[in-house]
Scaffold this motif. Structure first.
Motif, PDB file in Angstrom:
ATOM      1  N   LYS A   1      44.760   5.736  40.255  1.00  0.00           N
ATOM      2  CA  LYS A   1      43.861   4.713  39.734  1.00  0.00           C
ATOM      3  C   LYS A   1      42.416   5.177  39.830  1.00  0.00           C
ATOM      4  O   LYS A   1      42.055   5.924  40.739  1.00  0.00           O
ATOM      5  CB  LYS A   1      44.032   3.407  40.520  1.00  0.00           C
ATOM      6  N   ARG A   2      41.595   4.705  38.905  1.00  0.00           N
ATOM      7  CA  ARG A   2      40.169   4.983  38.943  1.00  0.00           C
ATOM      8  C   ARG A   2      39.463   3.880  39.730  1.00  0.00           C
ATOM      9  O   ARG A   2      39.675   2.697  39.488  1.00  0.00           O
ATOM     10  CB  ARG A   2      39.598   5.039  37.521  1.00  0.00           C
ATOM     11  N   LYS A   3      38.616   4.281  40.663  1.00  0.00           N
ATOM     12  CA  LYS A   3      37.863   3.323  41.478  1.00  0.00           C
ATOM     13  C   LYS A   3      36.610   2.897  40.711  1.00  0.00           C
ATOM     14  O   LYS A   3      35.810   3.744  40.312  1.00  0.00           O
ATOM     15  CB  LYS A   3      37.489   3.947  42.820  1.00  0.00           C
ATOM     16  N   VAL A   4      36.459   1.584  40.537  1.00  0.00           N
ATOM     17  CA  VAL A   4      35.417   1.057  39.654  1.00  0.00           C
ATOM     18  C   VAL A   4      34.588  -0.019  40.356  1.00  0.00           C
ATOM     19  O   VAL A   4      35.118  -0.816  41.136  1.00  0.00           O
ATOM     20  CB  VAL A   4      36.060   0.464  38.372  1.00  0.00           C
ATOM     21  N   ILE A   5      33.283  -0.003  40.081  1.00  0.00           N
ATOM     22  CA  ILE A   5      32.397  -1.095  40.488  1.00  0.00           C
ATOM     23  C   ILE A   5      31.910  -1.782  39.217  1.00  0.00           C
ATOM     24  O   ILE A   5      31.363  -1.135  38.318  1.00  0.00           O
ATOM     25  CB  ILE A   5      31.210  -0.586  41.323  1.00  0.00           C
ATOM     26  N   LEU A   6      32.139  -3.084  39.140  1.00  0.00           N
ATOM     27  CA  LEU A   6      31.752  -3.881  37.980  1.00  0.00           C
ATOM     28  C   LEU A   6      30.317  -4.376  38.160  1.00  0.00           C
ATOM     29  O   LEU A   6      29.946  -4.829  39.243  1.00  0.00           O
ATOM     30  CB  LEU A   6      32.688  -5.088  37.835  1.00  0.00           C
ATOM     31  N   VAL A   7      29.528  -4.313  37.093  1.00  0.00           N
ATOM     32  CA  VAL A   7      28.128  -4.755  37.150  1.00  0.00           C
ATOM     33  C   VAL A   7      27.889  -5.744  36.014  1.00  0.00           C
ATOM     34  O   VAL A   7      28.101  -5.416  34.845  1.00  0.00           O
ATOM     35  CB  VAL A   7      27.158  -3.560  37.018  1.00  0.00           C
ATOM     36  N   THR A   8      27.442  -6.958  36.354  1.00  0.00           N
ATOM     37  CA  THR A   8      27.355  -8.015  35.341  1.00  0.00           C
ATOM     38  C   THR A   8      25.988  -8.077  34.658  1.00  0.00           C
ATOM     39  O   THR A   8      25.359  -9.127  34.580  1.00  0.00           O
ATOM     40  CB  THR A   8      27.696  -9.393  35.945  1.00  0.00           C
ATOM     41  N   ASP A   9      25.559  -6.957  34.150  1.00  0.00           N
ATOM     42  CA  ASP A   9      24.339  -6.888  33.339  1.00  0.00           C
ATOM     43  C   ASP A   9      24.407  -5.584  32.567  1.00  0.00           C
ATOM     44  O   ASP A   9      25.022  -4.617  33.034  1.00  0.00           O
ATOM     45  CB  ASP A   9      23.090  -6.931  34.227  1.00  0.00           C
ATOM     46  N   GLY A  10      23.776  -5.550  31.398  1.00  0.00           N
ATOM     47  CA  GLY A  10      23.949  -4.353  30.584  1.00  0.00           C
ATOM     48  C   GLY A  10      22.737  -3.933  29.783  1.00  0.00           C
ATOM     49  O   GLY A  10      22.880  -3.247  28.769  1.00  0.00           O
ATOM     50  N   ASP A  11      21.531  -4.331  30.236  1.00  0.00           N
ATOM     51  CA  ASP A  11      20.363  -3.904  29.460  1.00  0.00           C
ATOM     52  C   ASP A  11      19.980  -2.467  29.813  1.00  0.00           C
ATOM     53  O   ASP A  11      20.605  -1.816  30.654  1.00  0.00           O
ATOM     54  CB  ASP A  11      19.189  -4.876  29.623  1.00  0.00           C
ATOM     55  N   GLN A  12      18.932  -1.967  29.173  1.00  0.00           N
ATOM     56  CA  GLN A  12      18.574  -0.556  29.340  1.00  0.00           C
ATOM     57  C   GLN A  12      18.037  -0.250  30.736  1.00  0.00           C
ATOM     58  O   GLN A  12      18.203   0.863  31.237  1.00  0.00           O
ATOM     59  CB  GLN A  12      17.567  -0.156  28.267  1.00  0.00           C
ATOM     60  N   HIS A  13      17.401  -1.233  31.374  1.00  0.00           N
ATOM     61  CA  HIS A  13      16.944  -1.027  32.752  1.00  0.00           C
ATOM     62  C   HIS A  13      18.144  -0.765  33.662  1.00  0.00           C
ATOM     63  O   HIS A  13      18.102   0.105  34.534  1.00  0.00           O
ATOM     64  CB  HIS A  13      16.178  -2.257  33.258  1.00  0.00           C
ATOM     65  N   VAL A  14      19.198  -1.540  33.447  1.00  0.00           N
ATOM     66  CA  VAL A  14      20.415  -1.391  34.248  1.00  0.00           C
ATOM     67  C   VAL A  14      21.047  -0.030  33.986  1.00  0.00           C
ATOM     68  O   VAL A  14      21.456   0.672  34.916  1.00  0.00           O
ATOM     69  CB  VAL A  14      21.422  -2.520  33.928  1.00  0.00           C
ATOM     70  N   GLN A  15      21.129   0.340  32.721  1.00  0.00           N
ATOM     71  CA  GLN A  15      21.719   1.633  32.374  1.00  0.00           C
ATOM     72  C   GLN A  15      20.991   2.782  33.059  1.00  0.00           C
ATOM     73  O   GLN A  15      21.617   3.652  33.678  1.00  0.00           O
ATOM     74  CB  GLN A  15      21.687   1.839  30.857  1.00  0.00           C
ATOM     75  N   ARG A  16      19.662   2.781  32.968  1.00  0.00           N
ATOM     76  CA  ARG A  16      18.889   3.866  33.584  1.00  0.00           C
ATOM     77  C   ARG A  16      19.090   3.894  35.098  1.00  0.00           C
ATOM     78  O   ARG A  16      19.248   4.964  35.698  1.00  0.00           O
ATOM     79  CB  ARG A  16      17.403   3.712  33.241  1.00  0.00           C
ATOM     80  N   ALA A  17      19.096   2.702  35.705  1.00  0.00           N
ATOM     81  CA  ALA A  17      19.270   2.628  37.158  1.00  0.00           C
ATOM     82  C   ALA A  17      20.637   3.152  37.579  1.00  0.00           C
ATOM     83  O   ALA A  17      20.751   3.949  38.521  1.00  0.00           O
ATOM     84  CB  ALA A  17      19.089   1.184  37.631  1.00  0.00           C
ATOM     85  N   LEU A  18      21.681   2.724  36.882  1.00  0.00           N
ATOM     86  CA  LEU A  18      23.036   3.128  37.268  1.00  0.00           C
ATOM     87  C   LEU A  18      23.293   4.601  36.985  1.00  0.00           C
ATOM     88  O   LEU A  18      23.991   5.276  37.756  1.00  0.00           O
ATOM     89  CB  LEU A  18      24.069   2.257  36.549  1.00  0.00           C
ATOM     90  N   GLU A  19      22.752   5.110  35.895  1.00  0.00           N
ATOM     91  CA  GLU A  19      22.907   6.539  35.609  1.00  0.00           C
ATOM     92  C   GLU A  19      22.253   7.370  36.710  1.00  0.00           C
ATOM     93  O   GLU A  19      22.814   8.373  37.170  1.00  0.00           O
ATOM     94  CB  GLU A  19      22.289   6.874  34.249  1.00  0.00           C
ATOM     95  N   TRP A  20      21.073   6.949  37.124  1.00  0.00           N
ATOM     96  CA  TRP A  20      20.354   7.682  38.170  1.00  0.00           C
ATOM     97  C   TRP A  20      21.094   7.594  39.503  1.00  0.00           C
ATOM     98  O   TRP A  20      21.277   8.600  40.196  1.00  0.00           O
ATOM     99  CB  TRP A  20      18.941   7.126  38.302  1.00  0.00           C
ATOM    100  N   LEU A  21      21.549   6.383  39.843  1.00  0.00           N
ATOM    101  CA  LEU A  21      22.251   6.196  41.114  1.00  0.00           C
ATOM    102  C   LEU A  21      23.604   6.916  41.126  1.00  0.00           C
ATOM    103  O   LEU A  21      24.036   7.405  42.174  1.00  0.00           O
ATOM    104  CB  LEU A  21      22.447   4.706  41.396  1.00  0.00           C
TER     105      LEU A  21
END
Length: 200
Positions: free
Chosen positions: A3-23
């Motif tokens: 199984k793939r281990k996943v964390i769900l994030v309930t927001d999807g704007d570009q600020h979120v994308q940049r933050a999650l990509e960096w993290l």
């Protein structure tokens, strides 16, 4: 079947994308960049396909209803991903938004804009509210109906009066992710210990 281990994030704007990509780079995870959208553009099945293609985990996936009341595209996709047999949901980050109390979810803990854990909900700025153990958001309604081990509530990812700015290392979002990962490892160790005891 792994199984793939996943964390769900309930927001999807570009600020979120940049933050999650960096993290993801900092923490050794993966971010499904294609899940960015306000509202979500991909179906749950499409997201699972992307998740299963990742070479390693944890995998961060974004979902966004863009203020739609009720179960919109983001929550439909979230429900599909969270209940898929090849997905192991480690936890969810419930992101606060201005919904005038029309949509909310229970949370296990919140992190305010100063980085403090609190039993109170927080608003989109990361400021503590009066309700205990709940958060208002526009893509959170179905979380209560799913078997998610840990739900952490935070304010607007990458924002919160610049306290979570990517130039500062997104400390609030990072803390939420690290808390979920820590709890997941602890639960896994406890399960392994229990299984070993049963064998003995």
């Amino acid at each position: 079947m792994k199984k793939r281990k996943v964390i769900l994030v309930t927001d999807g704007d570009q600020h979120v994308q940049r933050a999650l990509e960096w993290l993801a780079k900092q923490l050794g995870g993966r971010c499904i960049s294609q899940s960015q959208g306000n509202p979500s553009r991909l179906t749950g099945k499409q997201l699972v396909d992307f998740i299963l293609q990742t070479p390693y985990d944890p995998v961060f996936v974004m979902f966004d209803d863009s203020g739609i009341i009720g179960e919109g595209a983001g929550e439909q996709a979230l429900r599909y991903v969270a209940t898929h047999k090849q997905i192991d949901v480690l936890g969810a980050i419930a992101v606060a938004s201005d919904t005038n109390n029309q949509e909310w979810t229970k949370v296990h803990v919140c992190i305010d804009y100063d980085g403090n854990f609190t039993m109170y909900g927080v608003d989109k700025e990361g400021i503590c509210e009066w309700e205990v153990g709940r958060i208002n958001g526009d893509t959170v309604y179905c979380l209560d109906e799913l078997s998610i081990p840990i739900v952490v509530g935070i304010g607007d990812i990458g924002k919160m009066r610049r306290r979570d700015d990517i130039r500062n290392g997104c400390p609030i979002t990072r803390k939420a992710i690290e808390y979920i990962l820590e709890r997941s490892r602890r639960d896994e160790n406890r399960k392994l210990h229990t299984d070993f005891s049963e064998v003995e």
